[in-house]
Design an enzyme around this catalytic site. Structure first.
Site, PDB file in Angstrom:
ATOM      1  N   LYS A 129       0.830  -1.205   0.000  1.00 61.59           N
ATOM      2  CA  LYS A 129       0.000   0.000   0.000  1.00 61.59           C
ATOM      3  C   LYS A 129       0.865   1.256   0.000  1.00 61.59           C
ATOM      4  CE  LYS A 129      -4.010   2.016   2.387  1.00 61.59           C
ATOM      5  NZ  LYS A 129      -5.013   1.819   3.456  1.00 61.59           N
ATOM      6  N   SER A 134      -9.652   2.514   2.071  1.00 61.73           N
ATOM      7  CA  SER A 134      -8.549   3.165   1.400  1.00 61.73           C
ATOM      8  C   SER A 134      -7.566   2.194   0.758  1.00 61.73           C
ATOM      9  CB  SER A 134      -7.787   4.044   2.398  1.00 61.73           C
ATOM     10  OG  SER A 134      -7.210   3.271   3.434  1.00 61.73           O
ATOM     11  N   SER A 162     -11.027   0.338   5.988  1.00 58.05           N
ATOM     12  CA  SER A 162     -10.174   0.421   4.803  1.00 58.05           C
ATOM     13  C   SER A 162      -9.566  -0.888   4.344  1.00 58.05           C
ATOM     14  CB  SER A 162      -9.054   1.439   5.048  1.00 58.05           C
ATOM     15  OG  SER A 162      -9.565   2.746   5.079  1.00 58.05           O
TER      16      SER A 162
END
Length: 471
Positions: free
Chosen positions: A79, A154, A178
Site C-alpha cells: 500500500k 482506502s 479500509s
C-alpha cells in the site's frame, strides 16, 4: 505452470519445488499488469527492474539450498502509505508526491524477509482518508467487476490488484473499514485484526488503537498465510501481541454445525443499508443456517460508537497532519482538510471521554461474544458506487452528510476492538460484489479464520472472477 489465477500458496510451493522460477512467475504477473492496470489503475510506482532483481535473488536462494520463507518468490504489492526502502511512497498526496522512503517499515520488513517479490505500490486516497480510492497524484482506481464503479478504499488499489490477478497478495490498513470495504467491493478477502496482532513500526504513537495494518488476499487460506508473516511480537513494540504469527497459517475450516451465529443488517436501525446489499447478506446467513449453524437475530448495543470514532479519528488526524495542512493548505482535498480541522477544538477531556467510551464498548463486545461465536453483518452499507462520486450522498433516501456516514457498518465495529473480516458473499442483480462481515471476539483471529474458511467453501462467491481479459 502456476499462473496469475492460482493461490499464493500454490505459487510459493511451485517455486520452492523448482517447478517454476520466481523470475518466470514475476514475468507472467508483469504481463498481466501490462494488460489490465491501464484500465483498473490499481498499481502505482511499478518498478519491473527492481522486481526482477528481487526475483533473481529469490531464484539464487532456491538453487543454493538455503531455507526458504513462506512467501518465497510470490509477487506482492504494498500500500502506498507503507514505507518501502528506496521506493516512492506518496500517500496519494500531492504534497508527498516526490517522497522516497529511506527504509522499510515493519510490515514490509516481514513480507520481504518471508521471500516475497515486491512489484509495486497500491493506489490509495489521500493519506488513506476515505473509502473510495482516488487522488490527484495517480487518479482513480476502478472496480474490476465494473469499471464505472469504485473499488472502495482506502486499500482499494490492493483489493483491485488482487481481483485483477496482478499480484498474489497485498497489504493494507484499516481505521474505519479500509481493509474490509475494498475487499467487499472487489470480491476478495480482507481482515482488520485485533489491535496489536500486526504491530506497526515506526509509529508516532505506540498506544494508538484505532488504525491497524492487515492482509488482503483472494481467499482465506492466502490471507491466513500473509497474516502468519506479518503478525507476531516485535521488541520495538511493547503493545504487540505475543502470539507467534505462524499460529495463523493453514486454518482448518470450522464445523458449522452448532456454530452460534448472531446476525444483523443495521444494528437495530443504527444505519441505513441498501436493499440489494441486505438481500445478499441475508442469503449468506441463510446458507450458514442451512449448514447447521444456530442463527439468531442479535447484535451488541454500541451507544457512543459514532461519537467515539469521530472524536478519535479527528484527534489523530489533526495531530499527524495538522502542521502539514497549515503549510500546504491547497494540497488537501476538502473532506480531509475538514476532518483534520475537526480535531482542533477538541480538548483533553473530549479525547479522554472518547477513550472511556471505547473501553465501555469493548466490554459490551466481550459480553456479547460470550454468547455467540461470530457476528455476521454487512461490510458496507452500499454496493460499489459510481467512481465519479466521492462518496454516496444518500442511502435509501437518507442523506449521508460526510464521507464517513456511509461506513457506519464498518466503523461501529472498529471501536469495539474486535477482529473483523470481509469474505465474498455474492452479487447484486447488477453484478456488483457484496461482502459478508464476520466479527469475532477480541484476539479470536484463529477461530475467525476457521469460520471464514468454512463459509468460503460453502458460498463459492469468491471464485467468480471479474470480466477482464482472461488470466
Amino acid at each position: 505452470m502456476v499462473g496469475v489465477g492460482d493461490s499464493a500458496r500454490a505459487m510459493a510451493a511451485a517455486v520452492a519445488a523448482k517447478e517454476v522460477s520466481a523470475r518466470e512467475l514475476l514475468e507472467v504477473h508483469l504481463e498481466r499488469i501490462d494488460a489490465v492496470n491501464p484500465t483498473v489503475n490499481a498499481l502505482v510506482s511499478i518498478d519491473p527492474d527492481r522486481a526482477r532483481a528481487s526475483a533473481d535473488a529469490a531464484d539464487a536462494r532456491t538453487v543454493s539450498g538455503e531455507p526458504l520463507g513462506p512467501l518465497h518468490g510470490v509477487p506482492v504489492a504494498i500500500k502506498d502509505t507503507h514505507h518501502v526502502e528506496g521506493w516512492r511512497t506518496t500517500f496519494g498526496s500531492p504534497v508527498m508526491a516526490d517522497h522516497v522512503s529511506a527504509s522499510d517499515e515493519l510490515i514490509v520488513e516481514r513480507i520481504r524477509a518471508a521471500g516475497a517479490v515486491i512489484v509495486a505500490k497500491t493506489n490509495t486516497p489521500e493519506f488513506a482518508s476515505g473509502s473510495h480510492t482516488f487522488n490527484p497524484v495517480f487518479g482513480t482506481t476502478l472496480n474490476p467487476y465494473d469499471t464505472t464503479r469504485s473499488a472502495g478504499g482506502s486499500s482499494g488499489g490492493s483489493a483491485a490488484a488482487l481481483a485483477s490477478g496482478m499480484v498474489a497478495l497485498a497489504d493494507g490498513s484499516d481505521m474505519g473499514g479500509s481493509l474490509r470495504n475494498p475487499a467487499s467491493f472487489c470480491n476478495v478477502v480482507g481482515l482488520r485484526p485485533t489491535w496489536g496482532r500486526v504491530p506497526t513500526w515506526p509509529t508516532w504513537n505506540l498506544w494508538e488503537t484505532v488504525s491497524v495494518q492487515g492482509p488482503l488476499a483472494r481467499d482465506v487460506g492466502d490471507l491466513a498465510l500473509l497474516l502468519s508473516v506479518i503478525a507476531g511480537p516485535d521488541p520495538r513494540v511493547p503493545t504487540a501481541d505475543s502470539t507467534p504469527g505462524a499460529t495463523f497459517a493453514d486454518p482448518e475450516p470450522a464445523d458449522l454445525r452448532g456454530l452460534r451465529v448472531a446476525t444483523t443488517i443495521d444494528m437495530g436501525g443504527a444505519f441505513e443499508v441498501e436493499d440489494s446489499v441486505a438481500e445478499v447478506v441475508r442469503a449468506a446467513v441463510d446458507g450458514l443456517a442451512s449448514a447447521g449453524a444456530v442463527v439468531e437475530e442479535a447484535y451488541p448495543t454500541l451507544p457512543n460508537a459514532e461519537s467515539a470514532f469521530r472524536v478519535l479519528r479527528a484527534w489523530l488526524m489533526e495531530y499527524s497532519l495538522g502542521d502539514l495542512l497549515d503549510s500546504e493548505p491547497e494540497g488537501f482535498k476538502a473532506s480531509l482538510a475538514d476532518n483534520i480541522r475537526a480535531g482542533r477544538p477538541l480538548s483533553g477531556h473530549d479525547v479522554a471521554v472518547a477513550y472511556a467510551q471505547r473501553t465501555a464498548l469493548a466490554q459490551r463486545a466481550h459480553e456479547f461474544f460470550g454468547r455467540y461465536d461470530v457476528l455476521a453483518m454487512p461490510v458496507s452499507q452500499v454496493p460499489p458506487f459510481p467512481a465519479e462520486q466521492e462518496y454516496p450522498s444518500t442511502i435509501n433516501g437518507r442523506a449521508q452528510r460526510t464521507y464517513l456516514d456511509w461506513m457506519r457498518s464498518a466503523f461501529f465495529v472498529t471501536v469495539t476492538g474486535c477482529p473483523a473480516m470481509s469474505v465474498p458473499a455474492g452479487f447484486t442483480p447488477d453484478g456488483l460484489p457484496v461482502g459478508l462481515q464476520l466479527v469475532g471476539a477480541a484476539g479470536s483471529e484463529a477461530r475467525l479464520l476457521q469460520i471464514a474458511a468454512a463459509y468460503e467453501a460453502l458460498s463459492g462467491a469468491g471464485r467468480r472472477r471479474p470480466p477482464l481479459p482472461a488470466a
